[in-house]
Design a protein around this motif. Structure first.
Motif: not given
Length: 432
Positions: A316-320, A132-142, A164-172
Protein backbone atom coordinates in the motif's frame (compact mmCIF):
# COMPACT_ATOMS: atom_id res chain seq x y z
CA UNK A 1 -18.92 29.04 10.00
CA UNK A 2 -15.55 27.25 9.74
CA UNK A 3 -12.88 27.33 12.38
CA UNK A 4 -10.18 29.98 11.72
CA UNK A 5 -7.04 28.50 10.18
CA UNK A 6 -4.83 30.14 12.79
CA UNK A 7 -6.40 28.39 15.79
CA UNK A 8 -4.67 25.21 17.07
CA UNK A 9 -6.78 22.10 16.76
CA UNK A 10 -7.68 19.47 19.31
CA UNK A 11 -7.43 16.06 17.62
CA UNK A 12 -8.41 12.63 18.95
CA UNK A 13 -6.66 9.70 17.22
CA UNK A 14 -8.03 6.15 17.53
CA UNK A 15 -5.87 3.20 16.47
CA UNK A 16 -5.09 -0.44 17.16
CA UNK A 17 -1.36 0.29 17.00
CA UNK A 18 0.88 2.99 18.39
CA UNK A 19 4.62 2.95 17.68
CA UNK A 20 6.28 0.31 15.48
CA UNK A 21 6.86 -1.90 18.52
CA UNK A 22 3.32 -3.30 18.25
CA UNK A 23 3.20 -4.46 14.64
CA UNK A 24 4.47 -2.20 11.90
CA UNK A 25 3.32 0.36 9.38
CA UNK A 26 0.13 1.57 11.04
CA UNK A 27 1.86 1.96 14.40
CA UNK A 28 4.68 3.88 12.74
CA UNK A 29 2.22 6.18 10.97
CA UNK A 30 0.11 6.92 14.05
CA UNK A 31 3.24 7.65 16.09
CA UNK A 32 4.66 9.98 13.43
CA UNK A 33 1.29 11.69 12.90
CA UNK A 34 0.68 12.22 16.61
CA UNK A 35 4.13 13.61 17.34
CA UNK A 36 4.09 15.75 14.21
CA UNK A 37 0.70 17.26 15.00
CA UNK A 38 1.84 17.96 18.56
CA UNK A 39 4.95 19.75 17.29
CA UNK A 40 2.71 21.78 14.97
CA UNK A 41 0.85 23.10 18.03
CA UNK A 42 -2.19 20.81 18.02
CA UNK A 43 -3.50 19.27 21.21
CA UNK A 44 -3.36 15.56 20.44
CA UNK A 45 -4.87 12.64 22.32
CA UNK A 46 -4.28 9.07 21.18
CA UNK A 47 -6.35 6.09 22.21
CA UNK A 48 -4.68 2.86 21.16
CA UNK A 49 -4.84 -0.84 21.90
CA UNK A 50 -2.31 -2.52 24.14
CA UNK A 51 -2.13 -6.22 25.02
CA UNK A 52 -0.53 -5.31 28.34
CA UNK A 53 -1.35 -3.08 31.28
CA UNK A 54 -3.08 0.28 30.71
CA UNK A 55 -0.72 3.22 30.54
CA UNK A 56 -0.76 6.95 29.91
CA UNK A 57 2.19 8.56 28.11
CA UNK A 58 2.56 12.32 28.19
CA UNK A 59 4.63 14.69 26.06
CA UNK A 60 4.12 18.37 25.26
CA UNK A 61 0.75 18.70 23.47
CA UNK A 62 0.42 14.90 23.32
CA UNK A 63 -1.26 12.38 25.61
CA UNK A 64 -1.37 8.70 24.70
CA UNK A 65 -3.77 6.32 26.43
CA UNK A 66 -2.87 2.66 25.89
CA UNK A 67 -6.07 0.70 26.44
CA UNK A 68 -6.26 -3.08 27.03
CA UNK A 69 -9.41 -5.09 26.33
CA UNK A 70 -11.87 -5.15 29.20
CA UNK A 71 -12.30 -8.25 31.34
CA UNK A 72 -15.63 -8.86 29.65
CA UNK A 73 -14.00 -8.78 26.22
CA UNK A 74 -11.18 -11.06 27.33
CA UNK A 75 -13.62 -13.56 28.83
CA UNK A 76 -15.33 -13.89 25.44
CA UNK A 77 -12.15 -13.80 23.33
CA UNK A 78 -11.94 -17.56 22.82
CA UNK A 79 -15.43 -17.66 21.33
CA UNK A 80 -14.97 -14.72 18.96
CA UNK A 81 -13.49 -14.45 15.50
CA UNK A 82 -10.73 -11.92 14.84
CA UNK A 83 -13.19 -9.34 13.57
CA UNK A 84 -15.68 -9.99 16.37
CA UNK A 85 -12.88 -9.50 18.89
CA UNK A 86 -11.93 -6.17 17.30
CA UNK A 87 -15.57 -5.08 17.34
CA UNK A 88 -15.71 -5.95 21.04
CA UNK A 89 -12.61 -3.87 21.63
CA UNK A 90 -14.31 -0.96 19.87
CA UNK A 91 -16.90 -1.05 22.65
CA UNK A 92 -14.08 -0.87 25.22
CA UNK A 93 -12.44 1.96 23.30
CA UNK A 94 -15.72 3.84 23.19
CA UNK A 95 -16.09 3.68 26.98
CA UNK A 96 -12.63 5.25 27.44
CA UNK A 97 -13.19 7.80 24.70
CA UNK A 98 -16.47 9.01 26.18
CA UNK A 99 -14.74 9.65 29.49
CA UNK A 100 -12.02 11.66 27.76
CA UNK A 101 -14.32 13.82 25.64
CA UNK A 102 -16.24 14.84 28.76
CA UNK A 103 -13.03 16.56 29.87
CA UNK A 104 -12.09 17.97 26.46
CA UNK A 105 -14.25 17.85 23.37
CA UNK A 106 -12.00 17.38 20.32
CA UNK A 107 -12.40 19.38 17.13
CA UNK A 108 -12.29 16.15 15.15
CA UNK A 109 -11.72 12.41 15.45
CA UNK A 110 -9.22 10.65 13.21
CA UNK A 111 -9.29 6.84 13.18
CA UNK A 112 -6.94 4.40 11.47
CA UNK A 113 -8.02 1.40 9.44
CA UNK A 114 -11.42 -0.26 9.84
CA UNK A 115 -10.27 -1.58 13.20
CA UNK A 116 -11.39 1.56 15.07
CA UNK A 117 -13.92 2.98 12.61
CA UNK A 118 -17.00 1.86 14.51
CA UNK A 119 -15.94 3.49 17.79
CA UNK A 120 -14.88 6.68 16.00
CA UNK A 121 -18.14 7.08 14.08
CA UNK A 122 -20.31 6.46 17.10
CA UNK A 123 -18.29 8.88 19.20
CA UNK A 124 -18.38 11.50 16.45
CA UNK A 125 -22.16 11.38 16.33
CA UNK A 126 -22.42 11.47 20.12
CA UNK A 127 -20.30 14.62 20.51
CA UNK A 128 -21.17 16.13 17.11
CA UNK A 129 -17.66 16.48 15.69
CA UNK A 130 -16.34 15.51 12.25
CA UNK A 131 -14.77 12.09 11.77
CA UNK A 132 -11.99 11.18 9.35
CA UNK A 133 -10.32 7.84 8.65
CA UNK A 134 -6.98 6.77 7.21
CA UNK A 135 -6.81 3.55 5.22
CA UNK A 136 -3.42 1.84 5.36
CA UNK A 137 -4.33 -1.45 3.69
CA UNK A 138 -7.01 -3.01 1.54
CA UNK A 139 -7.87 -6.72 1.52
CA UNK A 140 -9.96 -6.79 -1.64
CA UNK A 141 -8.62 -7.40 -4.22
CA UNK A 142 -4.97 -7.19 -3.07
CA UNK A 143 -4.87 -10.35 -0.93
CA UNK A 144 -5.96 -12.48 -3.89
CA UNK A 145 -2.80 -11.39 -5.71
CA UNK A 146 -0.59 -13.50 -3.41
CA UNK A 147 -3.02 -16.40 -2.99
CA UNK A 148 -4.86 -15.38 0.16
CA UNK A 149 -8.65 -15.42 0.33
CA UNK A 150 -9.91 -12.28 2.11
CA UNK A 151 -11.81 -12.89 5.34
CA UNK A 152 -15.53 -12.28 4.60
CA UNK A 153 -15.93 -10.46 7.92
CA UNK A 154 -13.05 -8.15 7.07
CA UNK A 155 -14.62 -7.45 3.68
CA UNK A 156 -17.81 -6.45 5.50
CA UNK A 157 -15.77 -4.00 7.58
CA UNK A 158 -14.10 -2.62 4.44
CA UNK A 159 -17.47 -2.09 2.74
CA UNK A 160 -18.58 -0.24 5.85
CA UNK A 161 -15.38 1.81 5.90
CA UNK A 162 -15.69 2.90 2.26
CA UNK A 163 -19.48 3.45 2.26
CA UNK A 164 -19.17 7.19 1.63
CA UNK A 165 -20.32 8.31 5.08
CA UNK A 166 -16.83 9.31 6.23
CA UNK A 167 -13.95 11.01 4.39
CA UNK A 168 -10.96 8.71 4.00
CA UNK A 169 -7.26 9.39 3.62
CA UNK A 170 -5.40 6.77 1.59
CA UNK A 171 -1.63 6.35 1.87
CA UNK A 172 -0.93 6.07 -1.86
CA UNK A 173 -2.51 6.97 -5.19
CA UNK A 174 -2.46 3.26 -6.04
CA UNK A 175 -4.60 2.38 -3.04
CA UNK A 176 -6.95 5.29 -3.66
CA UNK A 177 -7.56 3.86 -7.13
CA UNK A 178 -8.21 0.40 -5.70
CA UNK A 179 -10.73 1.84 -3.23
CA UNK A 180 -12.56 3.67 -6.00
CA UNK A 181 -12.53 0.66 -8.34
CA UNK A 182 -13.53 -1.90 -5.71
CA UNK A 183 -15.99 -0.02 -3.52
CA UNK A 184 -17.07 2.91 -5.69
CA UNK A 185 -16.14 5.49 -3.08
CA UNK A 186 -16.65 9.06 -4.37
CA UNK A 187 -13.41 10.76 -5.31
CA UNK A 188 -14.48 13.89 -3.41
CA UNK A 189 -14.31 11.93 -0.12
CA UNK A 190 -10.98 10.25 -0.81
CA UNK A 191 -7.70 12.05 -0.11
CA UNK A 192 -4.26 10.67 -0.97
CA UNK A 193 -1.53 11.58 1.51
CA UNK A 194 1.73 9.65 1.40
CA UNK A 195 3.16 8.36 4.64
CA UNK A 196 6.18 10.18 5.98
CA UNK A 197 8.60 10.14 8.87
CA UNK A 198 11.01 12.23 10.84
CA UNK A 199 14.01 11.27 8.74
CA UNK A 200 16.63 13.05 10.83
CA UNK A 201 17.78 9.90 12.72
CA UNK A 202 18.28 8.11 9.39
CA UNK A 203 20.01 10.87 7.46
CA UNK A 204 23.17 10.97 9.56
CA UNK A 205 25.12 7.98 10.91
CA UNK A 206 24.54 7.47 14.62
CA UNK A 207 27.96 5.89 15.17
CA UNK A 208 31.54 6.43 13.96
CA UNK A 209 32.67 4.59 10.80
CA UNK A 210 34.70 2.13 12.86
CA UNK A 211 31.53 0.80 14.52
CA UNK A 212 29.90 0.05 11.18
CA UNK A 213 33.12 -1.47 9.82
CA UNK A 214 33.30 -3.88 12.76
CA UNK A 215 29.66 -4.87 12.34
CA UNK A 216 30.02 -5.36 8.60
CA UNK A 217 33.05 -7.58 9.16
CA UNK A 218 30.86 -9.97 11.16
CA UNK A 219 28.56 -10.61 8.19
CA UNK A 220 30.65 -10.07 5.06
CA UNK A 221 34.24 -10.26 3.85
CA UNK A 222 35.91 -7.07 2.55
CA UNK A 223 35.32 -8.05 -1.09
CA UNK A 224 31.66 -8.98 -0.57
CA UNK A 225 28.59 -6.84 -1.19
CA UNK A 226 25.52 -6.87 1.07
CA UNK A 227 21.88 -6.92 -0.02
CA UNK A 228 19.35 -6.11 2.71
CA UNK A 229 15.67 -7.00 3.09
CA UNK A 230 13.69 -5.75 6.09
CA UNK A 231 10.05 -6.55 6.74
CA UNK A 232 7.67 -9.37 7.48
CA UNK A 233 8.40 -12.77 5.95
CA UNK A 234 5.03 -13.11 4.26
CA UNK A 235 3.83 -14.07 0.75
CA UNK A 236 2.69 -10.47 0.20
CA UNK A 237 6.29 -9.33 0.54
CA UNK A 238 7.56 -11.39 -2.40
CA UNK A 239 9.77 -13.62 -0.24
CA UNK A 240 9.65 -16.52 -2.74
CA UNK A 241 10.84 -14.19 -5.49
CA UNK A 242 13.54 -12.84 -3.17
CA UNK A 243 15.02 -16.33 -2.67
CA UNK A 244 14.72 -17.20 -6.37
CA UNK A 245 16.45 -13.96 -7.38
CA UNK A 246 19.15 -14.47 -4.75
CA UNK A 247 19.96 -17.84 -6.34
CA UNK A 248 20.48 -16.11 -9.70
CA UNK A 249 22.53 -13.27 -8.19
CA UNK A 250 24.81 -15.68 -6.32
CA UNK A 251 25.33 -17.78 -9.44
CA UNK A 252 26.79 -14.73 -11.20
CA UNK A 253 28.29 -12.93 -8.20
CA UNK A 254 29.12 -15.34 -5.37
CA UNK A 255 30.77 -12.56 -3.36
CA UNK A 256 27.38 -11.34 -2.14
CA UNK A 257 25.60 -11.68 1.19
CA UNK A 258 21.84 -11.42 1.67
CA UNK A 259 20.54 -10.29 5.08
CA UNK A 260 16.82 -10.83 5.73
CA UNK A 261 15.62 -9.05 8.88
CA UNK A 262 12.03 -9.83 9.80
CA UNK A 263 9.77 -12.41 11.34
CA UNK A 264 6.72 -14.39 10.33
CA UNK A 265 3.25 -13.53 11.62
CA UNK A 266 1.29 -16.71 11.01
CA UNK A 267 1.66 -20.48 10.81
CA UNK A 268 1.30 -20.29 7.03
CA UNK A 269 4.12 -17.76 6.76
CA UNK A 270 6.34 -19.89 8.98
CA UNK A 271 5.66 -22.92 6.81
CA UNK A 272 6.49 -20.86 3.70
CA UNK A 273 9.87 -19.84 5.13
CA UNK A 274 10.63 -23.41 6.18
CA UNK A 275 9.80 -24.68 2.68
CA UNK A 276 11.98 -22.00 1.07
CA UNK A 277 14.84 -22.80 3.46
CA UNK A 278 14.68 -26.45 2.39
CA UNK A 279 14.37 -25.64 -1.30
CA UNK A 280 17.28 -23.18 -1.25
CA UNK A 281 19.36 -24.94 1.41
CA UNK A 282 22.62 -24.51 -0.57
CA UNK A 283 22.17 -20.73 -0.33
CA UNK A 284 21.80 -20.50 3.43
CA UNK A 285 25.47 -19.84 3.97
CA UNK A 286 25.01 -16.67 1.91
CA UNK A 287 21.39 -15.86 2.81
CA UNK A 288 21.04 -15.09 6.51
CA UNK A 289 17.65 -15.05 8.26
CA UNK A 290 18.13 -12.65 11.16
CA UNK A 291 14.63 -12.74 12.62
CA UNK A 292 12.68 -9.70 13.77
CA UNK A 293 15.01 -6.99 15.04
CA UNK A 294 14.39 -3.78 17.03
CA UNK A 295 14.48 -0.58 15.04
CA UNK A 296 17.90 0.60 16.30
CA UNK A 297 19.45 -2.62 14.98
CA UNK A 298 17.69 -2.14 11.64
CA UNK A 299 19.30 1.29 11.47
CA UNK A 300 22.71 -0.36 11.90
CA UNK A 301 21.98 -2.77 9.05
CA UNK A 302 21.00 0.13 6.79
CA UNK A 303 24.52 1.52 7.24
CA UNK A 304 26.39 -1.68 6.39
CA UNK A 305 24.34 -2.73 3.34
CA UNK A 306 25.04 -1.79 -0.26
CA UNK A 307 21.59 -2.34 -1.77
CA UNK A 308 18.09 -2.68 -0.28
CA UNK A 309 15.38 -4.79 -1.89
CA UNK A 310 11.59 -4.37 -1.54
CA UNK A 311 10.15 -7.23 -3.64
CA UNK A 312 6.49 -6.97 -2.54
CA UNK A 313 3.74 -8.28 -4.77
CA UNK A 314 1.74 -5.30 -3.53
CA UNK A 315 2.59 -2.66 -0.95
CA UNK A 316 0.00 0.00 0.00
CA UNK A 317 2.85 2.39 0.79
CA UNK A 318 6.08 0.89 2.13
CA UNK A 319 7.60 2.60 5.17
CA UNK A 320 10.66 0.39 4.87
CA UNK A 321 11.41 1.96 1.48
CA UNK A 322 11.67 5.51 2.78
CA UNK A 323 13.58 4.38 5.88
CA UNK A 324 16.18 2.71 3.70
CA UNK A 325 16.32 5.61 1.25
CA UNK A 326 16.76 8.07 4.13
CA UNK A 327 19.75 5.99 5.24
CA UNK A 328 21.35 6.36 1.81
CA UNK A 329 20.56 2.96 0.33
CA UNK A 330 19.64 2.53 -3.35
CA UNK A 331 16.43 0.51 -3.72
CA UNK A 332 15.42 -2.36 -5.94
CA UNK A 333 11.64 -2.45 -5.59
CA UNK A 334 8.58 -3.68 -7.43
CA UNK A 335 6.51 -1.45 -9.66
CA UNK A 336 3.39 -2.16 -7.61
CA UNK A 337 1.60 0.12 -5.16
CA UNK A 338 3.48 2.55 -2.96
CA UNK A 339 7.07 1.71 -3.98
CA UNK A 340 6.30 2.77 -7.55
CA UNK A 341 5.37 6.20 -6.14
CA UNK A 342 8.41 6.37 -3.87
CA UNK A 343 11.26 5.25 -6.13
CA UNK A 344 12.29 7.33 -9.13
CA UNK A 345 13.59 4.68 -11.58
CA UNK A 346 17.21 5.20 -12.52
CA UNK A 347 17.56 8.05 -10.03
CA UNK A 348 16.90 6.67 -6.54
CA UNK A 349 16.69 2.98 -7.42
CA UNK A 350 15.30 0.49 -9.89
CA UNK A 351 11.78 -0.87 -10.32
CA UNK A 352 10.91 -4.37 -11.53
CA UNK A 353 7.58 -5.65 -12.86
CA UNK A 354 4.86 -7.58 -11.07
CA UNK A 355 2.80 -9.51 -13.62
CA UNK A 356 -0.43 -11.52 -13.63
CA UNK A 357 0.28 -15.23 -13.42
CA UNK A 358 -1.47 -18.00 -15.32
CA UNK A 359 -3.32 -19.02 -12.16
CA UNK A 360 -6.46 -17.01 -11.41
CA UNK A 361 -5.90 -13.70 -9.66
CA UNK A 362 -2.32 -14.45 -8.63
CA UNK A 363 0.48 -12.04 -9.46
CA UNK A 364 4.18 -12.79 -9.68
CA UNK A 365 7.32 -10.75 -9.27
CA UNK A 366 9.52 -10.94 -12.37
CA UNK A 367 12.40 -12.89 -10.84
CA UNK A 368 14.80 -12.39 -13.74
CA UNK A 369 14.30 -8.62 -13.59
CA UNK A 370 14.65 -8.65 -9.80
CA UNK A 371 17.98 -10.45 -10.04
CA UNK A 372 19.24 -8.31 -12.92
CA UNK A 373 18.42 -5.07 -11.10
CA UNK A 374 20.33 -6.18 -8.02
CA UNK A 375 23.32 -7.28 -10.08
CA UNK A 376 23.44 -3.98 -11.95
CA UNK A 377 23.80 -2.06 -8.67
CA UNK A 378 26.11 -4.55 -7.00
CA UNK A 379 28.48 -4.37 -9.95
CA UNK A 380 28.42 -0.56 -10.15
CA UNK A 381 28.99 0.77 -6.61
CA UNK A 382 29.48 4.34 -7.84
CA UNK A 383 26.05 4.34 -9.47
CA UNK A 384 24.54 2.69 -6.41
CA UNK A 385 26.04 5.31 -4.11
CA UNK A 386 24.78 8.12 -6.34
CA UNK A 387 21.27 6.65 -6.23
CA UNK A 388 21.47 6.37 -2.45
CA UNK A 389 22.36 10.05 -2.14
CA UNK A 390 19.51 11.00 -4.50
CA UNK A 391 17.16 8.86 -2.41
CA UNK A 392 18.05 10.79 0.73
CA UNK A 393 17.25 14.05 -1.03
CA UNK A 394 13.93 12.65 -2.25
CA UNK A 395 12.87 11.60 1.24
CA UNK A 396 13.66 15.07 2.59
CA UNK A 397 11.80 16.80 -0.25
CA UNK A 398 8.76 14.53 -0.66
CA UNK A 399 8.33 12.35 2.44
CA UNK A 400 9.18 14.71 5.28
CA UNK A 401 7.04 14.63 8.39
CA UNK A 402 6.28 18.34 7.95
CA UNK A 403 4.80 17.69 4.53
CA UNK A 404 2.56 14.87 5.80
CA UNK A 405 1.39 16.96 8.75
CA UNK A 406 0.60 19.95 6.52
CA UNK A 407 -1.43 17.72 4.19
CA UNK A 408 -3.43 16.20 7.05
CA UNK A 409 -4.04 19.62 8.58
CA UNK A 410 -5.34 20.87 5.23
CA UNK A 411 -7.87 18.02 5.18
CA UNK A 412 -8.79 18.74 8.82
CA UNK A 413 -9.38 22.44 8.07
CA UNK A 414 -11.49 21.66 5.02
CA UNK A 415 -13.53 19.16 7.01
CA UNK A 416 -14.13 21.61 9.85
CA UNK A 417 -15.13 24.36 7.45
CA UNK A 418 -17.59 22.30 5.42
CA UNK A 419 -20.87 20.47 6.16
CA UNK A 420 -20.84 16.67 6.46
CA UNK A 421 -20.54 14.87 3.11
CA UNK A 422 -24.12 13.64 3.32
CA UNK A 423 -26.71 12.55 5.83
CA UNK A 424 -25.92 9.24 7.54
CA UNK A 425 -28.84 6.89 7.02
CA UNK A 426 -30.67 4.97 9.71
CA UNK A 427 -29.21 1.74 8.30
CA UNK A 428 -25.69 3.09 8.74
CA UNK A 429 -26.56 4.16 12.29
CA UNK A 430 -27.69 0.61 13.03
CA UNK A 431 -24.59 -1.15 11.72
CA UNK A 432 -22.28 1.25 13.56
Amino acid sequence: MGRPNTMPLSVLLLAMEYTPDVAGGVGTYVYELATGLARAGCSVTVLAYTPGEPAVLREPNLTVHLVPPSRASLSRAGRLSLVQGIRAFNEDLLVHARELVREQRPDLIHFHQWHTARAARRLGRAVDVPVLGTSHYISEPAERWWGQTPDPEILEEERHLYDGSTPIVSVSASMSQLIRDTYGMPESLLHTIHCAMDARPNLQPAHPPETYARLRATVAAPDERVVLYTGRLHPQKGISALFAAAERVLAERPATRFLLAGGTDSRESTQMVQALSRRYAPLLGRVKLLGKLPRPQLGLLHRIADVAVVPSIYEPFGYTAIEQMASGLPLVATRSGGPAEIVVPGETGLLVPVRPSDHGDLREVDVESLAAAQLSLLEDPVRARRMGEAGQRRVVEHFSLEKMIAANLAVYRALLGAPPPHHVSARQEAVS
